[in-house]
Design a protein around this motif. Structure first.
Motif, PDB file in Angstrom:
ATOM      1  N   LYS A  61      -1.859   7.111  -3.865  1.00 11.75           N
ATOM      2  CA  LYS A  61      -2.712   7.415  -2.700  1.00 11.75           C
ATOM      3  C   LYS A  61      -4.107   6.831  -2.889  1.00 11.75           C
ATOM      4  CE  LYS A  61      -0.796  10.563   0.178  1.00 11.75           C
ATOM      5  NZ  LYS A  61      -0.748  10.381   1.570  1.00 11.75           N
ATOM      6  N   LYS A  62      -4.636   6.235  -1.820  1.00  6.46           N
ATOM      7  CA  LYS A  62      -5.985   5.676  -1.831  1.00  6.46           C
ATOM      8  C   LYS A  62      -6.764   6.284  -0.678  1.00  6.46           C
ATOM      9  CE  LYS A  62      -4.739   1.258  -3.823  1.00  6.46           C
ATOM     10  NZ  LYS A  62      -4.952  -0.150  -3.886  1.00  6.46           N
ATOM     11  N   THR A  63      -8.076   6.272  -0.821  1.00  7.48           N
ATOM     12  CA  THR A  63      -8.912   6.717   0.291  1.00  7.48           C
ATOM     13  C   THR A  63      -8.831   5.671   1.392  1.00  7.48           C
ATOM     14  OG1 THR A  63     -10.881   5.616  -0.579  1.00  7.48           O
ATOM     15  CG2 THR A  63     -10.493   7.909  -1.284  1.00  7.48           C
ATOM     16  N   LYS A  64      -9.286   6.031   2.564  1.00  6.35           N
ATOM     17  CA  LYS A  64      -9.248   5.087   3.689  1.00  6.35           C
ATOM     18  C   LYS A  64     -10.105   3.859   3.406  1.00  6.35           C
ATOM     19  CE  LYS A  64      -8.250   8.470   7.231  1.00  6.35           C
ATOM     20  NZ  LYS A  64      -8.679   9.141   8.443  1.00  6.35           N
ATOM     21  N   THR A  65     -11.242   4.063   2.754  1.00  5.29           N
ATOM     22  CA  THR A  65     -12.115   2.938   2.434  1.00  5.29           C
ATOM     23  C   THR A  65     -11.448   1.995   1.439  1.00  5.29           C
ATOM     24  OG1 THR A  65     -14.028   4.370   2.772  1.00  5.29           O
ATOM     25  CG2 THR A  65     -14.412   2.315   1.595  1.00  5.29           C
ATOM     26  N   LYS A  66     -10.846   2.554   0.391  1.00  2.55           N
ATOM     27  CA  LYS A  66     -10.165   1.717  -0.603  1.00  2.55           C
ATOM     28  C   LYS A  66      -8.960   1.007   0.008  1.00  2.55           C
ATOM     29  CE  LYS A  66     -11.615   3.886  -4.842  1.00  2.55           C
ATOM     30  NZ  LYS A  66     -11.233   4.427  -6.133  1.00  2.55           N
ATOM     31  N   ALA A  67      -8.258   1.681   0.904  1.00  2.00           N
ATOM     32  CA  ALA A  67      -7.118   1.049   1.573  1.00  2.00           C
ATOM     33  C   ALA A  67      -7.591  -0.094   2.467  1.00  2.00           C
ATOM     34  CB  ALA A  67      -6.347   2.079   2.375  1.00  2.00           C
ATOM     35  N   ALA A  68      -8.689   0.100   3.180  1.00  2.00           N
ATOM     36  CA  ALA A  68      -9.225  -0.958   4.043  1.00  2.00           C
ATOM     37  C   ALA A  68      -9.701  -2.149   3.208  1.00  2.00           C
ATOM     38  CB  ALA A  68     -10.360  -0.417   4.897  1.00  2.00           C
ATOM     39  N   LEU A  69     -10.349  -1.888   2.076  1.00  2.00           N
ATOM     40  CA  LEU A  69     -10.784  -2.978   1.204  1.00  2.00           C
ATOM     41  C   LEU A  69      -9.586  -3.705   0.589  1.00  2.00           C
ATOM     42  CD1 LEU A  69     -13.871  -1.350  -0.541  1.00  2.00           C
ATOM     43  CD2 LEU A  69     -13.857  -3.181   1.169  1.00  2.00           C
ATOM     44  N   PHE A  70      -8.537  -2.965   0.264  1.00  2.00           N
ATOM     45  CA  PHE A  70      -7.309  -3.576  -0.240  1.00  2.00           C
ATOM     46  C   PHE A  70      -6.721  -4.518   0.818  1.00  2.00           C
ATOM     47  CE2 PHE A  70      -2.652  -3.475  -0.473  1.00  2.00           C
ATOM     48  CZ  PHE A  70      -2.455  -3.992  -1.756  1.00  2.00           C
ATOM     49  N   MET A  71      -6.643  -4.042   2.052  1.00  2.00           N
ATOM     50  CA  MET A  71      -6.104  -4.871   3.141  1.00  2.00           C
ATOM     51  C   MET A  71      -6.953  -6.130   3.333  1.00  2.00           C
ATOM     52  SD  MET A  71      -3.413  -3.394   4.567  1.00  2.00           S
ATOM     53  CE  MET A  71      -3.359  -3.975   6.232  1.00  2.00           C
ATOM     54  N   LEU A  72      -8.266  -5.974   3.316  1.00  2.00           N
ATOM     55  CA  LEU A  72      -9.157  -7.125   3.477  1.00  2.00           C
ATOM     56  C   LEU A  72      -8.961  -8.122   2.341  1.00  2.00           C
ATOM     57  CD1 LEU A  72     -11.534  -8.448   5.005  1.00  2.00           C
ATOM     58  CD2 LEU A  72     -13.058  -7.164   3.489  1.00  2.00           C
ATOM     59  N   LEU A  96       0.830  -1.206   0.000  1.00  2.00           N
ATOM     60  CA  LEU A  96       0.000   0.000   0.000  1.00  2.00           C
ATOM     61  C   LEU A  96       0.861   1.251   0.000  1.00  2.00           C
ATOM     62  CD1 LEU A  96      -3.027   0.560   0.049  1.00  2.00           C
ATOM     63  CD2 LEU A  96      -2.913   0.629   2.530  1.00  2.00           C
ATOM     64  N   SER A  97       2.017   1.174   0.632  1.00  2.00           N
ATOM     65  CA  SER A  97       2.891   2.341   0.695  1.00  2.00           C
ATOM     66  C   SER A  97       3.533   2.665  -0.658  1.00  2.00           C
ATOM     67  CB  SER A  97       3.975   2.140   1.749  1.00  2.00           C
ATOM     68  OG  SER A  97       4.916   1.178   1.317  1.00  2.00           O
ATOM     69  N   ARG A  98       3.641   1.668  -1.534  1.00  2.00           N
ATOM     70  CA  ARG A  98       4.242   1.934  -2.842  1.00  2.00           C
ATOM     71  C   ARG A  98       3.204   2.177  -3.931  1.00  2.00           C
ATOM     72  NH1 ARG A  98       4.370  -3.082  -5.768  1.00  2.00           N
ATOM     73  NH2 ARG A  98       3.986  -4.778  -4.335  1.00  2.00           N
TER      74      ARG A  98
END
Length: 128
Positions: A51-62, A46-48
């Motif tokens: 930029k993603k929104t918090k929702t998109k980052a959370a869905l990516f992590m899931l 995610l760091s590379r």
């Protein structure tokens, strides 16, 4: 007197055992490690990425964590068979971390590995 350790894995296992029961404890522990290691790798991926929104980052992590859970057993078993190590469960954290670090590039990686072995994987737009 032996003092219990409270590392993150032990805490996750204890919480999961309280919620799901002691019958699942042998399975919960190793998959808690997979989720933890794939989460670390997913943060790295995610760091590379842009930029993603918090929702998109959370869905990516899931998505990455669930992918790691589903791929942990087959990839660890494959790695153990290739390297002839005694216990394939030692590969679970490495597989989780690898899936997390690779992130969204997992499908192209599988296509490249498949092509190396002569297996052609269809793209998402192709039909049979």
């Amino acid at each position: 007197m032996n003092t219990p350790s409270m590392d993150p894995v032990s805490a996750l296992v204890m919480l999961a055992v309280m919620l799901m029961g002691p019958q699942l404890a042998p399975f919960i522990g190793i998959y808690a490690v997979v989720v933890l290691s794939s989460g670390v790798g997913a943060v790295w991926a995610l760091s590379r990425s842009p930029k993603k929104t918090k929702t998109k980052a959370a869905l990516f992590m899931l998505r990455i964590n669930l992918t790691a859970v589903f791929l942990a057993w087959p990839l660890a078993n494959f790695a153990q068979a290739q390297l002839a190590l005694p216990d394939f469960q030692w590969w679970f954290p490495a597989v989780g971390l690898l899936v997390g670090v690779v992130g969204d590039d997992l499908v192209p990686l599988f296509r490249a590995v498949g092509a190396k072995f002569g297996i052609v994987l269809p793209s998402s737009g192709e039909t049979k």
